[in-house]
Design a protein around this motif. Structure first.
Motif, short mmCIF file in Angstrom:
data_model
loop_
_atom_site.label_atom_id
_atom_site.label_comp_id
_atom_site.label_asym_id
_atom_site.label_seq_id
_atom_site.Cartn_x
_atom_site.Cartn_y
_atom_site.Cartn_z
N GLY A 187 0.67 -13.84 0.00
CA GLY A 187 0.41 -12.71 0.88
C GLY A 187 -0.33 -13.12 2.14
N ALA A 188 -1.32 -13.99 1.99
CA ALA A 188 -2.09 -14.42 3.16
C ALA A 188 -1.17 -15.12 4.17
CB ALA A 188 -3.22 -15.34 2.74
N PHE A 196 -7.88 -5.32 3.43
CA PHE A 196 -7.94 -6.70 2.96
C PHE A 196 -6.58 -7.34 3.17
CE2 PHE A 196 -7.29 -10.04 -0.16
CZ PHE A 196 -8.47 -10.77 -0.07
N SER A 197 -6.59 -8.52 3.83
CA SER A 197 -5.30 -9.17 4.10
C SER A 197 -5.26 -10.63 3.70
CB SER A 197 -4.95 -9.03 5.58
OG SER A 197 -4.57 -7.69 5.85
N GLU A 234 -2.90 -1.42 5.68
CA GLU A 234 -2.30 -1.30 4.35
C GLU A 234 -1.99 0.19 4.17
OE1 GLU A 234 -4.68 -3.22 0.94
OE2 GLU A 234 -5.94 -3.44 2.69
N GLU A 267 -7.66 -3.79 -2.36
CA GLU A 267 -8.97 -4.39 -2.64
C GLU A 267 -10.11 -3.48 -2.19
OE1 GLU A 267 -7.13 -7.27 -4.36
OE2 GLU A 267 -9.29 -7.52 -4.17
N ASP A 298 0.74 -3.90 5.96
CA ASP A 298 0.47 -4.89 4.92
C ASP A 298 0.84 -4.28 3.57
OD1 ASP A 298 -0.45 -6.73 3.12
OD2 ASP A 298 -2.37 -7.06 4.11
N VAL A 350 1.52 -6.13 0.83
CA VAL A 350 1.42 -7.17 -0.20
C VAL A 350 1.09 -6.56 -1.56
CG1 VAL A 350 0.03 -9.15 -0.95
CG2 VAL A 350 0.89 -9.04 1.39
N GLN A 351 0.17 -5.60 -1.58
CA GLN A 351 -0.23 -5.02 -2.87
C GLN A 351 0.51 -3.72 -3.18
OE1 GLN A 351 -4.40 -3.87 -5.09
NE2 GLN A 351 -4.38 -5.61 -3.74
N LYS A 411 3.01 -10.79 -3.85
CA LYS A 411 2.77 -10.36 -5.22
C LYS A 411 4.05 -10.01 -6.02
CE LYS A 411 -1.93 -8.65 -4.31
NZ LYS A 411 -2.82 -9.46 -5.15
C1 PLP Z 1 -2.99 -6.03 0.93
C2 PLP Z 1 -3.11 -7.51 0.71
N1 PLP Z 1 -2.73 -8.35 1.69
C3 PLP Z 1 -2.81 -9.68 1.53
C4 PLP Z 1 -3.30 -10.24 0.37
C5 PLP Z 1 -3.36 -11.73 0.22
O1 PLP Z 1 -2.40 -12.16 -0.68
P1 PLP Z 1 -2.55 -13.57 -1.44
O2 PLP Z 1 -3.71 -13.47 -2.37
O3 PLP Z 1 -1.23 -13.75 -2.15
O4 PLP Z 1 -2.76 -14.61 -0.38
C6 PLP Z 1 -3.69 -9.40 -0.67
C7 PLP Z 1 -4.22 -9.97 -1.93
O5 PLP Z 1 -4.81 -9.31 -2.75
C8 PLP Z 1 -3.60 -8.00 -0.50
O6 PLP Z 1 -3.99 -7.15 -1.46
#
Ligand code: PLP
Length: 410
Positions: free
Chosen positions: A108-109, A141-142, A193, A198, A226, A228-229, A255
């Motif tokens: 995700g990062a 959180f990213s 997000e 988080e 974002d 990712v979650q 994820k």
């Molecule tokens: C919304 C969001 N973006 C980015 C990330 C970062 O992902 P990663 O832990 O796979 O690097 C997370 C991780 O929890 C997340 O919740």
């Protein structure tokens, strides 16, 4: 394989693994469906799925079969060459998201890093190289890499690592007028997000979601969602931004997409993609055969089809929609019965119990009682079960929480 004891495993880690994680005292050695088993053979009902990752559950035979088949065929070629799967996965993601193109990475990062670069590259190509700034949301959180951290609000994560990337303004998700004021002709992108994870499983207020869409449209500022979650079915939508009718230019994915195989993706609209050239970004592993084969299988399970078509409410995403409603109702029941539950937040199978006290004792006692959940934003019990979760699993989890909340409040 002879399994070392839990003490030996923990001791070895404590001496040689960099101590960046505060682990819970549990050694997990195998899994099946909704259950994880520890080194003493004890089963645990999994309502956290490796922080929103193992959406098909554990020991999934279909996923294991495609991974094994791919391992015997070809695992990795690098991005020096074509292989048959990357384009197929990109086409599936395009059909689901409405964004034309995908860049593949491993987390995700990294997806966020890619999007930050693509946003700046877009404006640079337009001769607007002063548009380098970002507006992001408090509680967002990213990720932990320097770019992703720079657009992550939590001072606890940021402070030891400064100076971070300059030019990031954070606004409260409850303050749409602050967002309007923060976006200037130097802003490259607004980052949000659609459902904050988080930060405490916080849905974006509707008025803020509408303001973000409005400001992005009116000023031409790129919108970076974002996901990712909250993305890929966790809330019952293929992407949660679709619940707001957003048309983002950039979307991060991670994820769920690999269901345990590390995969990430930056989804990019046509207008941004047109400004990205060969050499602008890259990664050795991104989109390799193992990752894309697994992700193709996961998307097939999520949508119930092998065709690259816009989502038609089939597969596991449809299941999440139904079971997610039941989950929400049962958690509301906990709120009614327990004064320490202030409110229930979230959507689908991404839920938080916001407590009036620190959530850690609840998480600890739940684990001792055989239920895995986690604490976020200090007072929130976060639940991200696999998408295969059934109403019986929900009843079992809620029964444990019911007991634990009574004990903790006593
Ligand atoms: C919304 C969001 N973006 C980015 C990330 C970062 O992902 P990663 O832990 O796979 O690097 C997370 C991780 O929890 C997340 O919740």
């Amino acid at each position: 394989m002879n399994m070392p004891s839990a003490t030996v495993i923990q001791d070895l880690e404590s001496r040689h693994v960099l101590q960046t994680y505060k682990r819970q005292p549990l050694v997990l050695v195998r899994g099946r469906g909704m259950h994880l088993y520890d080194s003493d053979g004890r089963g645990h009902l999994d309502f956290i799925s490796g922080i929103g990752v193992t959406v098909l559950g554990h020991g999934h035979e279909g996923l294991a079969t495609v991974i094994a088949d791919q391992a015997q065929t070809l695992l990795h070629t690098s991005n020096l060459y074509y292989h048959p799967l990357q384009g197929q996965l990109a086409a599936r993601l395009a059909a689901l998201s409405g964004l034309e193109r995908a860049f593949f990475c491993n987390s995700g990062a990294e997806a966020m890093e890619a999007c930050l670069k693509f946003a700046r590259r877009y404006w640079y190509s337009q001769g607007r190289s002063q548009r380098t700034r970002f507006v992001a949301l408090e509680h967002g959180f990213s990720g932990r890499t320097l770019g992703a951290l720079s657009v992550t609000a939590n001072p606890h994560y940021r402070e030891p690592f400064g100076p971070l990337i300059p030019g990031v303004t954070f606004v409260s998700p409850d303050d749409p007028s602050a967002l309007r004021a923060a976006v200037t002709d130097e802003t490259a992108a607004i980052i949000a997000e659609p459902l904050q994870g988080e930060g405490g499983v916080r849905p974006l207020p509707e008025v803020m979601a509408a303001t973000i869409a409005d400001v992005a449209r009116a000023t031409g500022t790129l919108l970076l969602a974002d996901e990712v979650q909250c993305g890929l079915g966790r809330t019952g939508w293929p992407f949660h931004f679709q619940s707001f009718n957003w048309q983002p230019d950039l979307v991060t994915v991670g994820k769920a997409i690999g269901a345990g195989v590390p995969v990430g993706a930056a989804l990019v609209s046509g207008r941004v993609a047109a400004q990205i050239a060969a050499g602008d970004h890259g990664t050795t592993y991104g989109g390799n055969l193992l990752a894309t084969r697994a992700a193709l299988y996961v998307i097939e399970q999520l949508t119930g089809t092998t065709d690259a078509v816009p989502y038609a409410h089939g597969g596991l995403i449809g299941h999440v929609r139904e079971v997610g409603q039941y989950f929400g109702e049962q958690l509301e029941g906990l709120r009614e019965r327990h004064a320490i539950v202030d409110h229930v937040r979230g959507a689908g199978v991404m839920r938080g119990l916001a407590l009036t006290i620190d959530a850690q004792p609840v998480v600890d006692r739940a684990r001792e009682a055989g239920l895995l959940v986690n604490r976020t934003a200090e007072c929130v019990v976060r639940m991200l079960p696999p998408f295969i979760v059934s109403t019986d699993d929900i009843d079992a989890a809620v029964a444990i929480l019911d007991r634990v909340l009574t004990e903790v409040a006593a």
